[in-house]
Design a protein around this motif. Sequence first.
Motif, PDB file in Angstrom:
ATOM      1  N   HIS A  28      62.735  76.051  56.802  1.00 29.03           N
ATOM      2  CA  HIS A  28      61.847  76.035  56.737  1.00 29.03           C
ATOM      3  C   HIS A  28      61.546  77.455  57.703  1.00 29.03           C
ATOM      4  CE1 HIS A  28      58.406  77.278  54.091  1.00 29.03           C
ATOM      5  NE2 HIS A  28      57.373  76.656  55.301  1.00 29.03           N
ATOM      6  N   ASN A  29      60.585  76.415  58.631  1.00 26.96           N
ATOM      7  CA  ASN A  29      60.442  76.743  60.651  1.00 26.96           C
ATOM      8  C   ASN A  29      61.222  77.623  61.096  1.00 26.96           C
ATOM      9  OD1 ASN A  29      58.608  74.519  60.186  1.00 26.96           O
ATOM     10  ND2 ASN A  29      59.438  73.637  61.365  1.00 26.96           N
ATOM     11  N   SER A  31      63.273  80.105  59.066  1.00 26.46           N
ATOM     12  CA  SER A  31      62.950  81.479  58.573  1.00 26.46           C
ATOM     13  C   SER A  31      61.772  81.731  58.707  1.00 26.46           C
ATOM     14  CB  SER A  31      63.156  81.218  56.520  1.00 26.46           C
ATOM     15  OG  SER A  31      64.381  80.059  56.640  1.00 26.46           O
ATOM     16  N   ASN A  32      60.571  81.103  58.639  1.00 26.93           N
ATOM     17  CA  ASN A  32      59.039  81.890  59.288  1.00 26.93           C
ATOM     18  C   ASN A  32      59.265  81.880  60.304  1.00 26.93           C
ATOM     19  OD1 ASN A  32      57.207  81.581  57.224  1.00 26.93           O
ATOM     20  ND2 ASN A  32      56.956  79.389  56.512  1.00 26.93           N
ATOM     21  N   MET A  35      60.784  85.440  60.720  1.00 26.04           N
ATOM     22  CA  MET A  35      59.803  86.172  59.931  1.00 26.04           C
ATOM     23  C   MET A  35      59.344  87.033  60.895  1.00 26.04           C
ATOM     24  SD  MET A  35      60.022  88.783  58.080  1.00 26.04           S
ATOM     25  CE  MET A  35      60.488  89.427  56.501  1.00 26.04           C
ATOM     26  N   TRP A  36      58.597  85.985  61.357  1.00 28.64           N
ATOM     27  CA  TRP A  36      57.576  85.981  62.649  1.00 28.64           C
ATOM     28  C   TRP A  36      57.746  87.390  63.998  1.00 28.64           C
ATOM     29  CZ3 TRP A  36      52.486  86.312  62.373  1.00 28.64           C
ATOM     30  CH2 TRP A  36      51.352  85.183  61.238  1.00 28.64           C
ATOM     31  N   VAL A  94      53.292  83.564  46.155  1.00 26.97           N
ATOM     32  CA  VAL A  94      53.702  82.311  47.552  1.00 26.97           C
ATOM     33  C   VAL A  94      52.165  81.339  46.973  1.00 26.97           C
ATOM     34  CG1 VAL A  94      52.773  82.054  49.754  1.00 26.97           C
ATOM     35  CG2 VAL A  94      53.346  84.352  49.345  1.00 26.97           C
ATOM     36  N   GLN A  98      54.047  78.108  45.792  1.00 30.72           N
ATOM     37  CA  GLN A  98      54.175  77.011  46.204  1.00 30.72           C
ATOM     38  C   GLN A  98      53.740  75.436  45.853  1.00 30.72           C
ATOM     39  OE1 GLN A  98      50.914  77.694  48.942  1.00 30.72           O
ATOM     40  NE2 GLN A  98      52.035  77.684  50.506  1.00 30.72           N
ATOM     41  N   THR A 211      60.570  79.002  50.561  1.00 29.91           N
ATOM     42  CA  THR A 211      60.889  79.682  51.746  1.00 29.91           C
ATOM     43  C   THR A 211      60.965  81.125  51.866  1.00 29.91           C
ATOM     44  OG1 THR A 211      61.390  77.409  52.723  1.00 29.91           O
ATOM     45  CG2 THR A 211      61.846  79.745  53.825  1.00 29.91           C
ATOM     46  N   GLU A 214      57.307  82.842  50.811  1.00 31.74           N
ATOM     47  CA  GLU A 214      56.572  83.239  51.574  1.00 31.74           C
ATOM     48  C   GLU A 214      56.681  84.058  52.860  1.00 31.74           C
ATOM     49  OE1 GLU A 214      55.803  79.436  54.044  1.00 31.74           O
ATOM     50  OE2 GLU A 214      55.160  78.193  52.458  1.00 31.74           O
ATOM     51  N   VAL A 215      58.297  84.119  53.258  1.00 33.76           N
ATOM     52  CA  VAL A 215      58.686  85.210  54.370  1.00 33.76           C
ATOM     53  C   VAL A 215      58.937  86.482  53.624  1.00 33.76           C
ATOM     54  CG1 VAL A 215      60.868  85.465  54.978  1.00 33.76           C
ATOM     55  CG2 VAL A 215      59.870  83.150  55.324  1.00 33.76           C
ATOM     56  N   LEU A 218      55.094  87.377  54.034  1.00 33.55           N
ATOM     57  CA  LEU A 218      54.320  87.601  55.391  1.00 33.55           C
ATOM     58  C   LEU A 218      55.216  89.346  55.910  1.00 33.55           C
ATOM     59  CD1 LEU A 218      56.205  84.871  57.458  1.00 33.55           C
ATOM     60  CD2 LEU A 218      53.771  85.543  57.975  1.00 33.55           C
TER      61      LEU A 218
END
Lengths: 238, 551
Positions: A28-29, A31-32, A35-36, A94, A98, A211, A214-215, A218
């Motif tokens: 998960h981290n 992927s996030n 994207m950032w 999102v 969740q 995930t 969320e991405v 973003l």
Amino acid sequence: MHTTSASTTLDESQPLLLSHFDDLEQQHNASNLGMWFFLATEVMFFSGLIAAYTVYRALSPEAFHLASRHMNRVLGFVNTLVLLSSSLTMAMAVRESQLGNKKRVVWFLVATAVLGVGFLGIKAVEYSIEIHHHLLPGAHFQIPSEDLTEMKEVSSTPEELGLLKGRFQMMFVLYFFLTGVHAFHMIVGIVIVLIMANLMRIGWFSGHGTTQIEVTGLYWHFVDVVWVFLYPLLYLID
Amino acid sequence: MSAPAVVVEDPPEDYLQEHTLKSWLLTTDHKRVGILYMISVTVFFFVGGAAATLMRLELMTPQGDVLATPDAYNRLFTMHGVIMIFFFLVPAIPSVLGNFLLPLMIGARDLAFPKINLLSWYVYMVGGVMGIWIMIFGGVDTGWTFYTPFSTMYSNTMVVTAAVAVFITGFSSILTGLNFIVTVHTMRAPGMTWFRLPLFVWSHYATSLIMVLGTPVLAISVILIALERLFGVGIFDPAIGGDPILFQHLFWFYSHPAVYIMVLPGFAVVSEIIPCFARRPIFGYKFIAFASVAIAVFGFLVWGHHMFVSGQSMYAGTIFSILSFLVAIPSAIKVFNWTATLYKGSLRFDTPMLYALGFIGLFTIGGLTGLMLASLAIDVHVHDTYFVVAHFHYIMVGGTVMAYLGGIHFWWPKISGRMYPEIWGKLSALLVFVGFNLTFFPQFLLGYLGMPRRYYEYRPEFQVLNVMSTAGASILAVGYVLPLFYLLLSLRKPANAGPNPWGATGLEWQVESPPSVHNFHEPVVVTCEPYMYSPEEAEREYAHDQRVHNA
């Protein structure tokens, strides 16, 4: 992820762990964070253009002042509202992912896409008005006569007038390029949102797709934030 | 929160076991993607090298006699520049060695986004094939910098296609950089703290930052070139209010940092080789790590030194000059630290070490002449002369290519499982070093005496130095072709390298050569600092490790 896994059946809610990750949190981290950093590249993509706009505006304030009077502030404002609402629906999607409410996720994603299409529609109307007034740079570009008169008043030499005319067009070059690149990002975003909605509908995701949603969120918020910078920059500065 | 992930038993086979074309073209294994890149950058290197050879032949005599027209020469040096920079120097070390080694070095099973990694190779190939296509069907004559207004108004060549090719290739760079950053942040094995990372990883991290932040700006500037040519929107054309200098600002905002995209990975390789063959822990680990990041940051502040004679204000020139000097500090930190590592080390002069030492020498010359060019007054004198050509070849070829070859030799046993004949390796290192200096040192003199770059005819008094340069280029060519042969021939032997032929530290040397598909058979836990070489053990290893020297 922590709060919700109890609410659905086990096999459905167990997200798929790709073989090269140790655990789901790491996946998960990754992927996030990916994207950032991708959005960081996007910031740079726009910032070169925004810097060019700022510099030219500082160099030729008169020409840019005359040119930005042709921006349609009302349509721009409506568009800002539409886009901010789409950000809200995206955020809701999102949140629902969740919580594991798949149907509501689909619903909010579709709403987001519809608002996105609405934004593009309004943008298209704006473009067509501008093209109709010969404000699209290139062969058909024509400076409106009242602006030409004003330019002649403020410039003392023919060279100065030529520069003013050039910079007047430059404003529209940057306007069309910046909003065009933004619109392109919107189109990509709408396609991704619709794909995500469909995957969610057919239950393609293992787990809740948190995930992925969320991405996507973003990205959508980023495109939104770019507009929040573009609107004052192009329409409001006077 | 959940039950521990099920550990699937790795198949014991190495990553090269499968042989079908499909298994290569659809692979997501970072090691295989690295090999795909290795094959393609090698092809591009020799294509770009062939263009350079033709240019050197043309310049052997003061008249234009090898190529039919000056225009042909312009197209040749443009393609040499475009291919070497965008398709060789930028991707070479990160995409080949970085892809192969980064996950191994941090104890990960793969990069964070294996599919994106494969995608980046395909994107690169699309750009590369377009590059070759341009070369066959007409070429471009603008120089690799695509300076406006020539590129947008006067050049009648395939500028738009070239711009699109560069644009596409840029995405490959961005994807690789993104993947590396996320991998370093999220995939480190337990115990692999930031200050236990090999310096290779630090350098690649810094490189990736530049790729991610710089490449989009290049993308936007080449797209503007394409727009200007296709629609005449007037963003660079002064006649309709544009400014050609705007292009230079946008272009060099990427392309100066791009120099560090090319050379920081070179630092990465050298920082691994030097401690291994000096049998000492690297001197000033943290300084080298932070110097990489500092170079990445300073790199973004110095683009204006390419525009000293473009008519920018004196104040801008002065500031860019001072900022450019600053880059010398972290660069020098690295050189001093490598030298300090060598001091009182038990040096072993195997092929990778020879390349690494050559790198230090050539990079130092390139760096010092860089200081001369950063000085406003000297730059005005030697601007657009062969001095500049020699300087950037010392950095980019003397630095990056030396390091790349050193790295290929250092990790070849790991990549292929085979040892290469040491004597041929040493010979190639020697030929490259001598050939390189003979090629490019005369160009410093030529430039200082006033021979301009990009000319295909020159005054007769420059001929002696030009002949020297061409002679050096032919030695260099032999030095570059040799490894191609003996490395490929070494593949015919059975795997004989063993996991750690150099007695090196680092996680990548703890797995078998070639590594298995998922790199590690058991979860990795890191318990010690990197570069734990002990000088006392070096003597024993000399006696013990005969395999390397007798191979």
